[in-house]
Design a protein around this motif. Structure first.
Motif, PDB file in Angstrom:
ATOM      1  N   ARG A   1       9.770  30.641  -9.922  1.00  0.00           N
ATOM      2  CA  ARG A   1       9.326  30.829  -8.286  1.00  0.00           C
ATOM      3  C   ARG A   1       7.820  30.463  -8.412  1.00  0.00           C
ATOM      4  O   ARG A   1       7.425  30.385  -6.979  1.00  0.00           O
TER       5      ARG A   1
ATOM      6  N   SER B   1       6.990  40.057 -12.529  1.00  0.00           N
ATOM      7  CA  SER B   1       8.432  41.012 -11.809  1.00  0.00           C
ATOM      8  C   SER B   1       8.124  40.660 -10.469  1.00  0.00           C
ATOM      9  O   SER B   1       9.343  40.875  -9.679  1.00  0.00           O
TER      10      SER B   1
ATOM     11  N   PRO C   1      11.554  33.747 -12.465  1.00  0.00           N
ATOM     12  CA  PRO C   1      10.469  34.110 -11.698  1.00  0.00           C
ATOM     13  C   PRO C   1       9.148  33.358 -11.467  1.00  0.00           C
ATOM     14  O   PRO C   1       8.694  32.548 -11.025  1.00  0.00           O
TER      15      PRO C   1
ATOM     16  N   ALA D   1      10.591  38.372  -9.407  1.00  0.00           N
ATOM     17  CA  ALA D   1      12.121  38.333  -9.564  1.00  0.00           C
ATOM     18  C   ALA D   1      12.414  39.049  -8.511  1.00  0.00           C
ATOM     19  O   ALA D   1      12.942  39.751  -8.720  1.00  0.00           O
ATOM     20  N   GLU D   2      12.775  37.835  -7.389  1.00  0.00           N
ATOM     21  CA  GLU D   2      13.823  38.920  -6.560  1.00  0.00           C
ATOM     22  C   GLU D   2      14.461  37.199  -5.559  1.00  0.00           C
ATOM     23  O   GLU D   2      14.645  36.310  -5.930  1.00  0.00           O
ATOM     24  N   GLY D   3      15.221  37.868  -5.417  1.00  0.00           N
ATOM     25  CA  GLY D   3      16.510  36.982  -4.565  1.00  0.00           C
ATOM     26  C   GLY D   3      17.234  35.924  -5.851  1.00  0.00           C
ATOM     27  O   GLY D   3      17.066  36.947  -6.799  1.00  0.00           O
ATOM     28  N   ARG D   4      17.064  35.256  -5.634  1.00  0.00           N
ATOM     29  CA  ARG D   4      17.698  33.833  -6.620  1.00  0.00           C
ATOM     30  C   ARG D   4      16.849  33.273  -8.025  1.00  0.00           C
ATOM     31  O   ARG D   4      17.307  33.298  -8.550  1.00  0.00           O
ATOM     32  N   TRP D   5      16.248  34.275  -7.963  1.00  0.00           N
ATOM     33  CA  TRP D   5      14.241  33.998  -8.750  1.00  0.00           C
ATOM     34  C   TRP D   5      14.719  35.328  -9.382  1.00  0.00           C
ATOM     35  O   TRP D   5      14.036  35.230 -10.294  1.00  0.00           O
ATOM     36  N   LYS D   6      16.043  36.161  -9.230  1.00  0.00           N
ATOM     37  CA  LYS D   6      15.905  37.669 -10.416  1.00  0.00           C
ATOM     38  C   LYS D   6      15.854  37.300 -11.530  1.00  0.00           C
ATOM     39  O   LYS D   6      14.745  38.081 -12.543  1.00  0.00           O
ATOM     40  N   LYS D   7      16.389  35.581 -12.420  1.00  0.00           N
ATOM     41  CA  LYS D   7      16.146  35.578 -13.780  1.00  0.00           C
ATOM     42  C   LYS D   7      15.439  34.941 -14.312  1.00  0.00           C
ATOM     43  O   LYS D   7      15.159  34.545 -15.007  1.00  0.00           O
TER      44      LYS D   7
END
Length: 259
Positions: free
Chosen positions: A176, A162, A173, A165-171
């Motif tokens: 990323r 989790s 991770p 899971a930020e930015g464009r990788w929120k959904k």
């Protein structure tokens, strides 16, 4: 009664497809096999496979390529050069909604480089096969062990994912996480971190990059082997901190094109 032609139906069902000898050789050697051994396991002639890995044969029957893909556990389309990158590396590419078009070249810093109008590129057209194989394999092993821990109720494993899971990788991770793992085995990335500009031409360092990736992935796998085997727990706090460090200062948002 005239003889029936038995080969035509088979060829219609088994069309010729592209095959990349450099990638095939790298994949076979990555699995610790010789060309002769691979041919024996596939029940094809050594001459047939040798012609492919030497680049003399650019097309082969689809069934042969699929057999090769099964033997080395890699996508058939990648062995044929129909896709630039292995699955673990595709997170480097922008999403279609960001204006993605199939790149002609992509480097370890996640840049997509397209040719200027009216001219081509002099750089290599994709990442070296051994680098891709090294990054792909270590990513698969890490993802498998991480997902195992999450399935077994490891809260630290779930929280660590989790955290990424930020930015464009929120959904997504996982993408990323795997992208950052590949940086740890990239000589390009370490060279950019430690050395001052200008960087040498990509082709000048290709062999060194391959050698570094193979050794770095092997060292990382040896370090994490007890975790892979389920005999030791992973310190997700330290692991994710390392991945976040690999991300710092190197553009968390991907470029949609250009240099």
């Amino acid at each position: 009664m005239p003889n029936k032609r038995r080969h035509r139906p088979k060829r219609e069902e088994d069309p010729l497809v592209a095959i990349d000898g450099t990638r095939v050789r790298a994949a076979i050697e990555w699995k610790g096999m010789s060309v002769n051994a691979a041919a024996g396991r596939m029940n094809v002639s050594q001459q047939t496979l040798d012609s492919i890995v030497r680049g003399k044969t650019k097309r082969c029957y689809k069934s042969l390529r699929e057999s090769l893909a099964g033997l080395v556990d890699l996508p058939a389309a990648w062995l044929g050069g129909e896709t630039d990158l292995l699955p673990s590396l595709t997170s480097w590419l922008p999403y279609p909604e960001l204006g993605y078009r199939p790149p002609l070249w992509v480097d370890e810093n996640m840049r997509i480089i397209r040719p200027p109008a009216g001219s081509g590129l002099t750089q290599r057209t994709t990442l070296p096969p051994r680098y891709q194989l090294a990054a792909h394999e270590i990513c698969q092993r890490i993802a498998k062990a991480w997902k195992r821990d999450i399935e077994h109720g490891n809260r630290e494993a779930k929280a660590a994912l989790s955290q990424l899971a930020e930015g464009r990788w929120k959904k997504n991770p996982w993408e990323r996480a795997m992208m950052l793992v590949t940086r740890l085995v990239s000589a390009f990335w370490w060279r950019r971190l430690f050395l001052t500009p200008p960087a040498p031409p990509a082709t000048a360092e290709a062999d060194a990059d391959d050698e570094f990736a193979t050794a770095a992935a092997s060292a990382l796998a040896a370090t994490l082997r007890p975790w892979f085997a389920g005999k030791r727990d992973l310190s997700y706090k330290s692991f994710v901190a390392t991945l976040e460090w690999a991300s710092s200062g190197f553009g968390k948002q991907l470029s949609s094109g250009g240099t």
